[in-house]
Design a protein around this motif. Structure first.
Motif, PDB file in Angstrom:
ATOM      1  N   ASN A   9       0.766  -1.230  -0.063  1.00  0.00           N
ATOM      2  CA  ASN A   9      -0.092  -0.146   0.401  1.00  0.00           C
ATOM      3  C   ASN A   9       0.867   1.148  -0.140  1.00  0.00           C
ATOM      4  OD1 ASN A   9      -1.870   2.055   1.004  1.00  0.00           O
ATOM      5  ND2 ASN A   9      -2.293   1.511   2.311  1.00  0.00           N
ATOM      6  N   ASP A  11       0.499   3.799   0.174  1.00  0.00           N
ATOM      7  CA  ASP A  11      -0.331   4.880   1.590  1.00  0.00           C
ATOM      8  C   ASP A  11       0.512   4.659   3.103  1.00  0.00           C
ATOM      9  OD1 ASP A  11      -0.640   7.272   0.013  1.00  0.00           O
ATOM     10  OD2 ASP A  11      -2.807   5.718   0.144  1.00  0.00           O
ATOM     11  N   ASP A  12       1.075   3.117   2.872  1.00  0.00           N
ATOM     12  CA  ASP A  12       1.646   2.610   4.368  1.00  0.00           C
ATOM     13  C   ASP A  12       2.796   1.882   3.805  1.00  0.00           C
ATOM     14  OD1 ASP A  12       0.578   2.307   7.223  1.00  0.00           O
ATOM     15  OD2 ASP A  12      -0.008   0.619   6.934  1.00  0.00           O
ATOM     16  N   VAL A  13       3.517   2.429   2.948  1.00  0.00           N
ATOM     17  CA  VAL A  13       5.041   1.597   2.963  1.00  0.00           C
ATOM     18  C   VAL A  13       6.125   2.694   3.373  1.00  0.00           C
ATOM     19  CG1 VAL A  13       4.894   1.311   1.183  1.00  0.00           C
ATOM     20  CG2 VAL A  13       6.250  -0.054   1.644  1.00  0.00           C
ATOM     21  N   THR A  14       7.094   2.432   3.557  1.00  0.00           N
ATOM     22  CA  THR A  14       8.413   2.791   3.690  1.00  0.00           C
ATOM     23  C   THR A  14       9.632   1.533   3.389  1.00  0.00           C
ATOM     24  OG1 THR A  14       7.743   3.833   6.107  1.00  0.00           O
ATOM     25  CG2 THR A  14      10.279   3.920   5.734  1.00  0.00           C
ATOM     26  N   ILE A  52       7.843   7.680  -1.714  1.00  0.00           N
ATOM     27  CA  ILE A  52       7.387   6.556  -0.926  1.00  0.00           C
ATOM     28  C   ILE A  52       8.231   7.578   0.558  1.00  0.00           C
ATOM     29  CG2 ILE A  52       8.167   4.063   0.087  1.00  0.00           C
ATOM     30  CD1 ILE A  52       6.302   2.917  -2.422  1.00  0.00           C
ATOM     31  N   THR A 103       7.778   7.015  11.389  1.00  0.00           N
ATOM     32  CA  THR A 103       6.688   6.935   9.541  1.00  0.00           C
ATOM     33  C   THR A 103       5.337   6.689   9.877  1.00  0.00           C
ATOM     34  OG1 THR A 103       7.271   4.770   9.277  1.00  0.00           O
ATOM     35  CG2 THR A 103       8.846   6.761   7.974  1.00  0.00           C
ATOM     36  N   LYS A 105       4.096   4.260   8.999  1.00  0.00           N
ATOM     37  CA  LYS A 105       4.040   3.179   8.341  1.00  0.00           C
ATOM     38  C   LYS A 105       3.853   1.884   9.000  1.00  0.00           C
ATOM     39  CE  LYS A 105       3.622   6.533   5.653  1.00  0.00           C
ATOM     40  NZ  LYS A 105       2.124   6.869   5.296  1.00  0.00           N
ATOM     41  N   LYS A 106       3.356   0.462   8.124  1.00  0.00           N
ATOM     42  CA  LYS A 106       2.906  -1.048   8.918  1.00  0.00           C
ATOM     43  C   LYS A 106       3.707  -1.212   7.947  1.00  0.00           C
ATOM     44  CE  LYS A 106       0.640   0.323  12.713  1.00  0.00           C
ATOM     45  NZ  LYS A 106       1.310   1.025  13.861  1.00  0.00           N
ATOM     46  N   GLN A 107       3.658  -1.486   7.301  1.00  0.00           N
ATOM     47  CA  GLN A 107       4.600  -1.752   5.723  1.00  0.00           C
ATOM     48  C   GLN A 107       6.221  -1.389   5.309  1.00  0.00           C
ATOM     49  OE1 GLN A 107       1.872  -2.257   2.095  1.00  0.00           O
ATOM     50  NE2 GLN A 107       1.050  -3.580   3.591  1.00  0.00           N
ATOM     51  N   TYR A 131       5.618  -5.691  12.196  1.00  0.00           N
ATOM     52  CA  TYR A 131       5.658  -4.926  11.028  1.00  0.00           C
ATOM     53  C   TYR A 131       5.246  -6.443   9.347  1.00  0.00           C
ATOM     54  CZ  TYR A 131       7.605  -0.793  12.868  1.00  0.00           C
ATOM     55  OH  TYR A 131       7.744   0.590  13.491  1.00  0.00           O
TER      56      TYR A 131
END
Length: 210
Positions: A9, A11-14, A52, A103, A105-107, A131
């Motif tokens: 995603n 919007d949910d990744v680093t 990202i 961040t 972010k979960k991913q 994660y």
């Protein structure tokens, strides 16, 4: 047995670029030097294209590992950058780990040199903390296929998903209608065969307009 397809995603990744250093790159033998550099820069381009958050880190720059390759520092001039004084596992560096957590972010997308250490150790550590971890296999390198396969097996058994930069880009993009020329141009810049495809597409588009 049911399976949940957890997609990347944007919007949910680093993205974590770990130890792509001048000295360590000389150890990479599972890809040719040109191929590996192309893969790493393709992943970096994808991160920039999808905006990202990206975190850079190096290990013991003053030693034989050397500095981070200049292309990555130039591509991400504003990215958090942590030159670890000695920790082999980037996750053991409190500043780096804090930056990842900040961040929200979960991913995590992780790539680095070498695969069984600089990638595997933080990947396993992040999995332990809950994660979702996606390892970019062709933007990570090591001594040979035996050590690479051992690392891949260890990470995948722990729950990491193994991907390639091309798969990462396509999963983030989702739908060609979002952007044809921009994303297609990115792929063409790193894959000669895709450049031919985009050239053919452009010619067909011109023909249909005439």
């Amino acid at each position: 047995m049911s399976y949940t397809y957890n997609r990347l995603n944007k919007d949910d990744v680093t993205l974590l670029m770990v130890d792509h250093q001048a000295g360590l790159l000389s150890l990479v033998r599972d890809f040719s030097p040109d191929e590996f550099k192309n893969n790493v820069l393709a992943l970096a381009d994808i991160a920039k294209f999808f905006d990202i958050p990206t975190i850079l880190t190096t290990s013991f720059e003053d030693g034989p590992n050397g500095p981070m390759v200049p292309e990555l520092k130039e591509m991400f001039p504003q990215a958090p950058y942590y030159a670890r004084p000695g920790q082999i596992n980037a996750w053991d560096n409190e500043e780096f780990k804090a930056a990842v957590k900040a961040t929200g972010k979960k991913q995590l997308l992780i790539a680095g040199v070498v695969t069984e250490v600089c990638v595997a150790f933080p990947a396993l550590s992040a999995l332990e903390e809950g994660y979702e971890v996606f390892v970019v296999t062709d933007a990570s390198g090591t001594f040979n296929q035996t050590t690479r396969d051992a690392a891949w097996d260890r990470m995948s058994q722990a729950g990491a998903q193994l991907m390639t930069w091309f798969g990462v880009g396509c999963e983030l993009h989702r739908d060609w209608r979002n952007d044809i020329e921009g994303f297609g141009g990115l792929l063409a810049g790193h894959l000669p065969a895709y450049a031919n495809l985009m050239q053919s597409y452009a010619q067909q588009s011109l023909s249909s307009q005439s």
